[in-house]
Design an enzyme around this catalytic site. Structure first.
Site, PDB file in Angstrom:
ATOM      1  N   ASP A 170       0.783  -1.252   0.000  1.00 24.33           N
ATOM      2  CA  ASP A 170       0.000   0.000   0.000  1.00 24.33           C
ATOM      3  C   ASP A 170       0.813   1.299   0.000  1.00 24.33           C
ATOM      4  OD1 ASP A 170      -1.598  -2.099   0.825  1.00 24.33           O
ATOM      5  OD2 ASP A 170      -2.105  -1.223   2.753  1.00 24.33           O
TER       6      ASP A 170
ATOM      7  N   SER B  27      -0.432   0.266   7.503  1.00 25.36           N
ATOM      8  CA  SER B  27      -0.730   1.471   6.715  1.00 25.36           C
ATOM      9  C   SER B  27      -1.259   2.633   7.541  1.00 25.36           C
ATOM     10  CB  SER B  27      -1.751   1.123   5.631  1.00 25.36           C
ATOM     11  OG  SER B  27      -1.106   0.329   4.669  1.00 25.36           O
TER      12      SER B  27
END
Ligand code: DQQ
Length: 471
Positions: A22, A82
């Site tokens: 990500d 993330s």
């Protein structure tokens, strides 16, 4: 050690080597764009997550920076997952998830939200008070990750993805100082059809509306839709900060290719809402692992909202800085059958406009980099009004064909960016985009323009060779 160059990307964000997933912490700080990414610096496979880091003055030429976050503390012992970044009065502040696997096999997690700060934009110090949110709310579970933080008026807001049993959700918190957070409530949740866990949420204003962008896990395929393991998509609605009421329409997939997930955005100083995604997918075979690396980020795309409340995605204008040689292939050319176009380079942008009022063909489009055995085919099915990206012969057989509705009766305008192992298609000013990894096994560069079972008229076909930013 030198990595095999065959699939190394020339104008996309990648790590120097090994695994990435990500995009994280997209932000402008002291006049530069920063992008971070989920990274396992010691292996080409996913593992204990670190934050890799690149920065750029122009969103196009990126420079590698030292790793920003490594899992060194007990509250993040199984990875710095993330999150996002803000410029807090000159202090670059990363907000991320500390991951602990309680029972990895059973998928039992204990996730919390943490902070790290920097004043030089290079080295980051973790807060001694971490985690700043140590426990999920009653409406969630230990699957509690991917904080996105923004400022509205004088307060900070944070949304976090979570799940309660098999219902994916996004929950909201509020703070005055980024350290003490007060739980506000659920911002949105699945109605039972939108998956068991919502990852990587983002919430922002666009065209007078509020957009909730998120990446649900567990949405099943429905015809042409939701054909990847997980998808990124969005709701368009109206939000009231006073009551935390978000009234929105139905879920729309953001991109219809094979490799596009965990998308995040930033608002830049030009007022643009820019999105970047992870350009790979969990279920793909990831052939670059053989070469000691895996994963990349997409090109930055500028988002706008059209009159039907649909998000349009266009490549940011700075990408034209990459253009080196221009080749005008043809203008106002009627075509039936096929037309070969040679290219000497493997990094290419092309612009291809068809006049649909002068089209009798069933399908028109482009075959990219190959022969019949190894080719990526991009076609517009004129009768069905569908854009079709066929990656079934793109060097990894399991990636099939993606189709997506595209209403067009006047003109079809394609902008396509082809890197050594990716294709990003922007059709009709970003109304439809398709992003996929391709792994050409044959040397042939070039294209074949085609018009199947009838004629078409090519208004303009221009190609550019693009710079390799990594040299
Ligand atoms: N990847 C991260 C998580 C996120 C997921 C871990 C999405 O924080 O939910 O690498 O790909």
């Amino acid at each position: 050690q030198q990595l095999n160059k065959r699939y190394r990307l020339g104008f996309h964000i990648m790590a120097p080597a090994n695994w990435i997933n990500d995009p994280n912490g997209l932000v402008q700080y002291k006049g530069e764009y920063h992008a971070f990414y989920q990274h396992h610096p010691y292996d080409e496979n996913w593992g204990p997550m670190h934050w890799g880091h690149v920065k750029s003055k122009d969103l196009v030429h990126w420079e590698h920076m030292p790793i920003a976050l490594a899992p060194t503390e007990s509250y993040e012992k199984d990875g710095c997952f993330s999150g996002s970044a803000v410029d807090d009065n000159g202090v670059l502040t990363l907000i991320y998830t500390g991951n602990i696997f309680v029972d990895k096999e059973q998928d039992i997690l204990d996730q919390s939200q943490c902070i790290a700060t920097s004043t030089d934009g290079i080295t980051f110090t973790k807060e001694t008070a971490n985690p700043v949110i140590s426990k999920h709310p009653a409406e969630g579970s230990g699957h509690f990750r991917d904080p996105k933080v923004w400022k509205h008026e004088d307060s900070w807001y944070m949304i976090i993805g979570t799940r309660q049993e098999d219902t994916g959700k996004v929950v909201l918190y509020k703070s005055q100082d980024l350290r003490a957070w007060q739980y506000v409530g659920v911002l949105a949740e699945s109605d039972g059809t939108l998956g068991y866990m919502w990852e990587c949420p983002d919430f922002f204003e666009l065209g007078g509306k509020h957009i909730l962008l998120f990446s649900p896990q567990g949405v099943g395929a429905e015809g042409d839709l939701y054909n990847n393991l997980f998808q990124t998509g969005y709701f368009v609605g109206d939000y009231d900060y006073k009551t935390n009421a978000f009234k929105s329409g139905s879920f729309t997939e953001l991109d219809n290719g094979h490799d596009f997930y965990a998308v995040q955005t930033l608002l830049d100083d030009k007022g643009r809402r820019i999105a970047i995604g992870w350009m790979d997918m969990w279920e793909s075979s990831m052939p670059t692992k053989e070469d000691g690396w895996c994963g990349a980020l997409t090109l930055p795309r500028e988002l706008t909202l059209n009159e039907n409340n649909k998000i349009l995605m266009k490549p940011v204008e700075e990408l034209s800085l990459l253009r080196t040689q221009q080749q005008k292939v043809c203008t106002d050319k009627s075509l039936s059958g096929s037309y070969l176009v040679e290219a000497t380079q493997d990094l290419i942008e092309l612009k291809l406009d068809f006049d649909l009022t002068k089209t009798s063909a069933q399908a028109i489009g482009l075959k990219i980099r190959g022969t019949n055995q190894d080719v990526t085919k991009l076609a517009f099915d004129v009768e069905q009004q569908k854009l079709v990206l066929d990656c079934s012969k793109s060097g990894k057989g399991e990636d099939g064909v993606r189709r997506t509705a595209l209403k067009a009766d006047q003109q079809l305008s394609l902008r396509v960016f082809i890197d050594r192992s990716s294709i990003e298609v922007f059709a009709n000013d970003g109304e439809v985009t398709m992003t996929s990894r391709i792994y050409p096994t044959e040397e042939r560069l070039g294209f074949e323009l085609f018009s199947e079972s009838g004629e078409t008229e090519v208004i303009d076909f221009t190609c550019w060779e693009l710079e390799d930013i990594w040299g």
